[in-house]
Design an enzyme around this catalytic site. Structure first.
Site, PDB file in Angstrom:
ATOM      1  N   ALA A  56       0.836  -1.196   0.000  1.00 53.23           N
ATOM      2  CA  ALA A  56       0.000   0.000   0.000  1.00 53.23           C
ATOM      3  C   ALA A  56       0.872   1.247   0.000  1.00 53.23           C
ATOM      4  CB  ALA A  56      -0.924   0.011   1.217  1.00 53.23           C
ATOM      5  N   ASP A  57       0.308   2.313  -0.533  1.00 48.81           N
ATOM      6  CA  ASP A  57       1.000   3.603  -0.502  1.00 48.81           C
ATOM      7  C   ASP A  57      -0.041   4.703  -0.334  1.00 48.81           C
ATOM      8  OD1 ASP A  57       2.797   5.955  -1.394  1.00 48.81           O
ATOM      9  OD2 ASP A  57       4.131   4.225  -1.397  1.00 48.81           O
ATOM     10  N   THR A  58       0.261   5.677   0.524  1.00 46.84           N
ATOM     11  CA  THR A  58      -0.697   6.733   0.849  1.00 46.84           C
ATOM     12  C   THR A  58      -0.107   8.102   0.544  1.00 46.84           C
ATOM     13  OG1 THR A  58      -1.646   5.382   2.635  1.00 46.84           O
ATOM     14  CG2 THR A  58      -2.082   7.756   2.714  1.00 46.84           C
TER      15      THR A  58
END
Length: 207
Positions: A83-85
């Site tokens: 995941a990347d935010t």
């Protein structure tokens, strides 16, 4: 009916399967534990870059790059979660601050305004299949004084977080409201992740 329900539960679908989290984020690890997933942690060292026209495609590409980087060294059937935010304010993408002054500048820009948090997620079954998706949450922040900003930055909490804040920590006191998934702002949209995981794993079992 009870047996059919159990066969389709996430716990049953994950039974005996190795799970790897391609992130060093303790927040994502804790979120996974909330839904009964204990994952090995193997952070991707791949440089964070992606060519994408929109923030949605950008975060999906970043998560896909992470997942593929880690999956390359793992056996078939391993489940990789990546995941990347990012925080987006007026079209500008804000990642993690490089230093204290950048953190201060980011927080000033978020004060008394609304911004969006995008998280891209990739679920990859090594050698089998993959799915990428994203979630967006809108966040409203109360007005922040210069003293409040600098006190928060001095705490060190903002330095490893996109947009220079963590909603689950002291900065929660400055959140006016959100529209969307709270866990998405923390770093992993749990509800959507569970639904996509079940779909992915069921498809793998049916093949």
């Amino acid at each position: 009916m009870e047996r059919m329900h159990e066969a389709g539960s996430l716990r049953a679908l994950l039974k005996g399967r190795r799970v790897v989290l391609a992130s060093a984020s303790p927040r994502r690890r804790e979120l996974l534990k909330q839904i009964g997933i204990t994952a090995e942690v193997q952070p991707s060292r791949k440089e964070k870059s992606a060519a994408a026209a929109t923030s949605a495609t950008f975060v999906k590409a970043l998560s896909r790059n992470k997942a593929e980087d880690i999956a390359a060294g793992l056996p078939e059937g391993t489940l990789v979660i990546a995941a990347d935010t990012i925080v987006v304010r007026d079209g500008e993408r804000l990642g993690k601050p490089k230093d204290r002054e950048e953190a201060v500048a980011m927080l000033r820009s978020l004060s008394d305004r609304e911004h969006s948090v995008y998280t891209g997620v990739t679920l990859l079954l090594c050698g089998e299949r993959r799915v990428s998706f994203y979630e967006r949450t809108r966040v409203q922040v109360y007005p922040l004084s210069e003293e409040e900003i600098r006190e928060y930055v001095d705490s060190g909490d903002p330095m490893d977080k996109a947009g220079a804040y963590g909603i689950q920590g002291p900065f929660g006191a400055y959140i006016r409201g959100i529209r969307g998934d709270y866990t998405n702002v923390v770093g992993l949209p749990l509800g959507r992740t569970v639904q996509e995981l079940k779909k992915l794993l069921r498809e793998a079992v049916s093949c």
